[in-house]
Motif scaffolding. Structure first.
Motif, PDB file in Angstrom:
ATOM      1  N   ILE A   1      10.085   6.857  -7.241  1.00  0.00           N
ATOM      2  CA  ILE A   1       8.990   7.725  -6.799  1.00  0.00           C
ATOM      3  C   ILE A   1       7.834   7.536  -7.779  1.00  0.00           C
ATOM      4  N   HIS A   2       6.713   7.076  -7.257  1.00  0.00           N
ATOM      5  CA  HIS A   2       5.582   6.707  -8.116  1.00  0.00           C
ATOM      6  C   HIS A   2       4.321   7.505  -7.836  1.00  0.00           C
ATOM      7  N   GLU A   3       3.490   7.464  -8.844  1.00  0.00           N
ATOM      8  CA  GLU A   3       2.169   8.069  -8.735  1.00  0.00           C
ATOM      9  C   GLU A   3       1.153   7.045  -9.205  1.00  0.00           C
TER      10      GLU A   3
ATOM     11  N   LYS B   1      -3.519   2.967 -12.880  1.00  0.00           N
ATOM     12  CA  LYS B   1      -2.235   3.070 -13.552  1.00  0.00           C
ATOM     13  C   LYS B   1      -1.208   3.586 -12.559  1.00  0.00           C
ATOM     14  N   MET B   2      -0.045   2.955 -12.561  1.00  0.00           N
ATOM     15  CA  MET B   2       1.027   3.394 -11.676  1.00  0.00           C
ATOM     16  C   MET B   2       2.203   3.808 -12.551  1.00  0.00           C
ATOM     17  N   ARG B   3       2.754   4.966 -12.247  1.00  0.00           N
ATOM     18  CA  ARG B   3       3.845   5.461 -13.071  1.00  0.00           C
ATOM     19  C   ARG B   3       4.943   6.057 -12.192  1.00  0.00           C
TER      20      ARG B   3
ATOM     21  N   TYR C   1       0.504   9.364  -4.324  1.00  0.00           N
ATOM     22  CA  TYR C   1       1.945   9.159  -4.488  1.00  0.00           C
ATOM     23  C   TYR C   1       2.473   8.117  -3.499  1.00  0.00           C
ATOM     24  N   HIS C   2       3.553   7.463  -3.888  1.00  0.00           N
ATOM     25  CA  HIS C   2       4.258   6.594  -2.940  1.00  0.00           C
ATOM     26  C   HIS C   2       5.711   6.439  -3.356  1.00  0.00           C
ATOM     27  N   VAL C   3       6.511   6.033  -2.390  1.00  0.00           N
ATOM     28  CA  VAL C   3       7.894   5.668  -2.681  1.00  0.00           C
ATOM     29  C   VAL C   3       7.873   4.156  -2.870  1.00  0.00           C
ATOM     30  N   MET C   4       8.198   3.714  -4.086  1.00  0.00           N
ATOM     31  CA  MET C   4       8.092   2.283  -4.416  1.00  0.00           C
ATOM     32  C   MET C   4       9.405   1.588  -4.086  1.00  0.00           C
ATOM     33  N   LEU C   5       9.323   0.519  -3.320  1.00  0.00           N
ATOM     34  CA  LEU C   5      10.498  -0.276  -2.971  1.00  0.00           C
ATOM     35  C   LEU C   5      10.426  -1.566  -3.788  1.00  0.00           C
TER      36      LEU C   5
ATOM     37  N   CYS D   1       1.297  -4.628  -6.744  1.00  0.00           N
ATOM     38  CA  CYS D   1       0.460  -3.435  -6.736  1.00  0.00           C
ATOM     39  C   CYS D   1       0.450  -2.905  -5.301  1.00  0.00           C
ATOM     40  N   PRO D   2       1.083  -1.786  -5.025  1.00  0.00           N
ATOM     41  CA  PRO D   2       1.208  -1.368  -3.632  1.00  0.00           C
ATOM     42  C   PRO D   2       0.013  -0.559  -3.141  1.00  0.00           C
ATOM     43  N   ASP D   3      -0.925  -0.324  -4.002  1.00  0.00           N
ATOM     44  CA  ASP D   3      -1.920   0.686  -3.699  1.00  0.00           C
ATOM     45  C   ASP D   3      -3.357   0.201  -3.847  1.00  0.00           C
TER      46      ASP D   3
HETATM   47 CU   LIG Z   1       4.504   2.053  -7.408  1.00  0.00          CU
END
Ligand SMILES: [Cu+2]
Lengths: 160, 207
Positions: A72-74, A83-85, A106-110, B76-78
């Motif tokens: 689970i990312h932000e 920045k992704m965390r 937010y996203h669910v990172m796969l 980078c998904p975003d």
């Molecule tokens: Cu991510």
């Protein structure tokens, strides 16, 4: 008459239940889930959706056959630096308040995709939630894949 | 008629003021670009990296085009898909002029982003977009030249990249002119590109 009505109800229930059916037994409603397409060799992607919980819970993880690792990312912008965390302890959901997982937030990172996720595919995704008592439960959804190139949608919440 | 003359006299009376104003304009021009304008850049002066076909590319290869240089990575998904989708939109908004607008994508994650995958990725947006894949040292040097920040950050089982999401835009003469922030809309970006294209319009007879 009775039969027709029953059938109608069934049809409606199926229509509305397409995404939310598994959620009925649980406490989180998942709306409009989607996964971003990848090209072959691209090792990660993200799932986006709207979540509405009945009671305060946290989205703490997930499972999917398309990727061995789910986090689970932000995404945050620090000036013009992205920045992704991973969100420590999961994403908190308040009762009755819809939280949207979308680009720019937010996203669910796969992670570690063994092969490309393509448009036309429906990605099974089981989300794990943890309630206030620390008890976990799951909600299963099917997330259609959307193209990498996004269409001209209103980029709400894009920091403008 | 009288009215017309009055207007003209009024206009003539204003002429010195107008001249004065235009003189002032040269000193501090109005902020007409939506993005941050760059007049004399002490950065982003050079770009020299191999593209996805292995050919070394420099800014000189793109004279006659407005070029946007963007640093990103494929996992980078975003923000990267957002920035590249916006660039596609800018191109569409420019219509016929869109042919003179190009994006150069520089990966900050050359360990994972191989030329083949970068090519396939950019093709998903626009096949005209150029991908540059250097060695980690070359990428570090390029980022330094552009004052671009990037850093590897461990996340769970793997790592992600923090990176500057600014698009650096050059005019058709290869001069760095704009720093386009991530949050700028496609419409505003397109308007800026149109201005840059006009600023370096090819000399056409009768224009
Ligand atoms: Cu991510």
């Amino acid at each position: 008459m009775l039969t027709i009505q029953t059938r109608r109800c069934l049809g409606l229930a199926l229509m509305f239940g397409a995404f939310t059916l598994p959620a009925w037994a649980q406490t989180v409603k998942v709306d409009g889930p989607w996964v971003q397409a990848t090209v072959a060799g691209q090792k990660a992607t993200a799932a986006f959706m709207k979540l509405t919980a009945d009671a305060p819970v946290r989205l703490t993880g997930g499972k999917t056959p398309v990727a061995p690792v789910v986090e689970i990312h932000e995404m945050v912008m620090d000036g013009d630096v992205m920045k992704m965390r991973a969100i420590e302890g999961g994403l908190p959901l308040e009762a009755g308040k819809t939280v949207e997982l979308k680009p720019g937030g937010y996203h669910v990172m796969l992670i570690d995709l063994p092969k490309a996720v393509e448009v036309g595919q429906n990605v099974p995704l089981t989300l794990t939630f943890t309630d206030a008592q620390g008890k976990t439960f799951e909600v299963a959804v099917e997330a259609p894949v959307r193209p990498l190139k996004r269409g001209h949608e209103k980029k709400s919440g894009h920091g403008m | 008629m009288t009215k017309y003359y009055l207007h003209r006299r009024f206009a003539l009376a204003l002429l010195p003021l107008a001249l004065l104003l235009s003189a002032c304009e040269k000193v501090s021009p109005p902020a007409a670009f939506h993005a941050t304008e760059i007049r004399e850049a002490s950065f982003g002066r050079e770009l020299r990296l191999p593209d996805t076909e292995g050919r070394v590319r420099t800014l000189a290869d793109f004279r006659g085009e407005v070029v946007g240089v963007y640093f990103g990575f494929l996992q980078c998904p975003d923000v990267c898909p957002t920035a590249l989708s916006r660039a596609v939109e800018v191109k569409q908004l420019l219509g016929e002029e869109g042919k003179r607008f190009r994006i150069i994508f520089v990966t900050v994650d050359p360990e994972r982003d191989t030329p083949e995958v970068v090519r396939a990725y950019l093709d998903a947006f626009d096949p005209s977009f150029v991908g540059l894949v250097g060695t980690p040292e070359e990428v570090a040097r390029t980022a330094e030249e552009f004052r671009v920040y990037y850093r590897k950050v461990p996340t769970g089982s793997s790592y992600t990249m923090d990176h500057t999401a600014t698009t650096f835009v050059y005019n058709a003469n290869g001069k760095l002119r704009l720093a386009v922030p991530h949050a700028l809309s496609a419409e505003a970006f397109a308007a800026d590109v149109r201005r840059l294209l006009a600023e370096t319009a090819p000399a056409e007879p009768g224009r």
